[in-house]
Design an enzyme around this catalytic site. Structure first.
Site, PDB file in Angstrom:
ATOM      1  N   THR A 102       0.946  -1.205  -0.042  1.00 24.54           N
ATOM      2  CA  THR A 102      -0.035   0.064   0.112  1.00 24.54           C
ATOM      3  C   THR A 102       0.921   1.170  -0.075  1.00 24.54           C
ATOM      4  O   THR A 102       1.513   1.540   1.067  1.00 24.54           O
ATOM      5  CB  THR A 102      -0.795   0.163   1.243  1.00 24.54           C
ATOM      6  OG1 THR A 102      -1.679  -1.110   0.989  1.00 24.54           O
ATOM      7  CG2 THR A 102      -1.612   1.329   1.341  1.00 24.54           C
ATOM      8  N   LYS A 177      -7.150   1.305  -3.032  1.00 30.67           N
ATOM      9  CA  LYS A 177      -6.715   0.951  -1.703  1.00 30.67           C
ATOM     10  C   LYS A 177      -6.921   2.311  -0.724  1.00 30.67           C
ATOM     11  O   LYS A 177      -7.502   1.863   0.500  1.00 30.67           O
ATOM     12  CB  LYS A 177      -5.309   0.585  -1.687  1.00 30.67           C
ATOM     13  CG  LYS A 177      -4.885   0.072  -0.235  1.00 30.67           C
ATOM     14  CD  LYS A 177      -5.754  -0.962   0.438  1.00 30.67           C
ATOM     15  CE  LYS A 177      -5.106  -1.409   1.823  1.00 30.67           C
ATOM     16  NZ  LYS A 177      -4.141  -2.316   1.847  1.00 30.67           N
ATOM     17  N   LYS A 245       0.305   5.472   8.458  1.00 32.12           N
ATOM     18  CA  LYS A 245       1.008   5.752   6.884  1.00 32.12           C
ATOM     19  C   LYS A 245      -0.155   5.899   5.923  1.00 32.12           C
ATOM     20  O   LYS A 245       0.005   6.781   5.032  1.00 32.12           O
ATOM     21  CB  LYS A 245       1.912   4.623   6.864  1.00 32.12           C
ATOM     22  CG  LYS A 245       2.623   4.635   5.524  1.00 32.12           C
ATOM     23  CD  LYS A 245       2.269   3.699   4.493  1.00 32.12           C
ATOM     24  CE  LYS A 245       2.248   2.004   4.811  1.00 32.12           C
ATOM     25  NZ  LYS A 245       1.922   1.197   3.731  1.00 32.12           N
TER      26      LYS A 245
END
Lengths: 299, 299
Positions: A102, A177, A245
């Site tokens: 990701t 995502k 993150k």
């Protein structure tokens, strides 16, 4: 490719290990590298071959797949001095790179551009489904890139995932995502607030979830993480620090698109508080602790 | 009660109509009253008997059930001069009142206290499951009150719902419904922000929902309201103005408990914007319009 392509794999974390394991079982020849060689031991025993540097994979493999931690790691393993593309000379067999980390949509675009200059195709293909989905091959794989690269990669993806969708050009997998993470982030605030409210109202949280989990308030998070919160189980399914993150990437992309997302911004702030309270390596359900702490008398 | 209790019903809205219809089909004798008599016409044709005032129901029925709009309506139909408890004299048959409106936990406690003084039992029993759940008898019924009242009401509830739970004493049903609404409210921010992000990133929203709806980001809202948002369908399943009422109750209760719920507060503010933009009678999925408007150049 008549015979199975040889696959180079970078990153043997919880996800990567299970995914490589499935590909070995499917008959692929694997070359692997990861930061800590010990983590690859069980896969090397199963026949995978060690490589010292990502660049070596480009010189020996048809496809390179990465599943690492942060965008800076993605950048290093592809674009660094020892990176995959540094090894992708004119005679190298490398035809396709697939980043399943990701990571940032902008970086996915940059990788596609740099790979293209070397006649290498590129896909961004982050996943959801966690360690269990990786082990069972039931991941959702969200893919960005061109359709010929997607076709080349599909036989591999079919061993790893159940829901596999090409979402658009380079970066579209990462953008998808990000949508996934935006949905989770904001919902997690609601799950924690709902359960904290229930706690304060002296309700039985397990019974409350029975009443609310099957209808319009139902979600994967309330039905799977709610019971863990009720038991005080904050063991990581997905680390707080990795979630932070991801939210950071989504907020940066949103800013780039001039898009205000107040719910996501709040979620990010609350998770910063979770981290400040010492829960960087707890599971995302630890947001309940942060909200409870917020509402507790200070000493 | 050897034979079926006679039921008085107050409030023939979308939900009430379907619920009364099911009880008539189950063989109960119904007396009904609602603000606009026309709305009762089809039920009167099926044999329900009209009552002019809530007080009249107390004088003729064993059980009174209400499903009205706002807490002020609940207060009026039970505690007003023509209200149910005004008709609950010592010789009245009334033994049990059940308020199924989504209303305030504090008012539920007050009703239980006032009913108790007249030897009438009381339950708060709000529901989730919407018009379809009401029609099919698959509602989730969240009940507060004492267990003997819950036992008395269970045969009736079994005709109306599928998931029926006694959550605690008076008000616990309403508190549980507040948890339900807190979960929905905050999740709806995420659904709207996720889809707006997808839109800005030029993704195909339907395909994105395929990728994200089955995993950890999955929820009833993304899978049921997401596709409506994608089609621009803002027809009400649940009215924005009713949702704002519910969030107001939850925030007031949270304040009473000295509990900060920042996600719920944000949701309430965003829904105020939805209403300000003219969508009080749209469905809750109209929050997408408000967030899109927020991110659109002003004229």
């Amino acid at each position: 490719m008549a015979s199975l392509p040889r696959i180079g794999w970078i990153g043997i974390g919880v996800m990567g290990r299970s995914m490589v394991d499935r590909l070995i079982s499917a008959g692929y020849e694997l070359r692997i590298t990861t930061r800590t060689r010990d983590k690859a031991a069980s896969l090397l025993r199963r026949g995978a071959v060690w490589a010292d540097r990502p660049a070596d994979l480009a010189a020996t493999c048809d496809v390179v797949i990465s599943m690492v931690g942060y965008p800076r790691d993605v950048e290093a393993v592809y674009l660094g001095a020892d990176g995959v593309l540094a090894g992708a000379g004119p005679d190298a067999p490398l035809k396709l790179i697939i980043d399943m980390t990701t990571s940032s949509p902008a970086l996915a675009q940059q990788l596609a551009d740099e790979a293209g200059k070397r006649n290498v195709k590129s896909l961004d293909a982050p996943v959801s489904g966690g360690d269990i989905g990786a082990r069972d091959g039931t991941l959702s794989i969200m893919v960005g890139g061109d359709s010929s690269a997607f076709e080349d990669a599909s036989p591999i993806f079919n061993h790893l995932g159940k829901t596999i969708r090409l979402q658009g050009g380079p970066g579209a997998g990462q953008h998808t995502k990000m949508v996934n993470q935006i949905l989770i982030a904001t919902n997690m605030i609601g799950v924690a607030e709902g359960l904290l409210y229930a706690e304060r109202a002296n309700l039985d949280i397990t019974r409350v979830i029975e009443s609310v989990g099957g209808g319009a308030a139902g979600s994967w998070s309330i039905n799977n993480l709610g019971p863990r919160m009720a038991k005080g189980d904050y063991a990581p399914g997905f680390y707080v620090e990795h979630f932070i993150k991801d939210m950071g990437i989504a907020l940066a992309e949103a800013e780039r698109m001039q898009l205000a997302l107040p719910g996501l911004a709040l979620a990010r702030q609350l998770y910063e508080a979770v981290r400040a309270q010492g829960h960087a390596r707890s599971g995302t359900q630890a947001i309940l602790l942060a909200l409870r702490h917020l509402n507790t008398a200070a000493s």
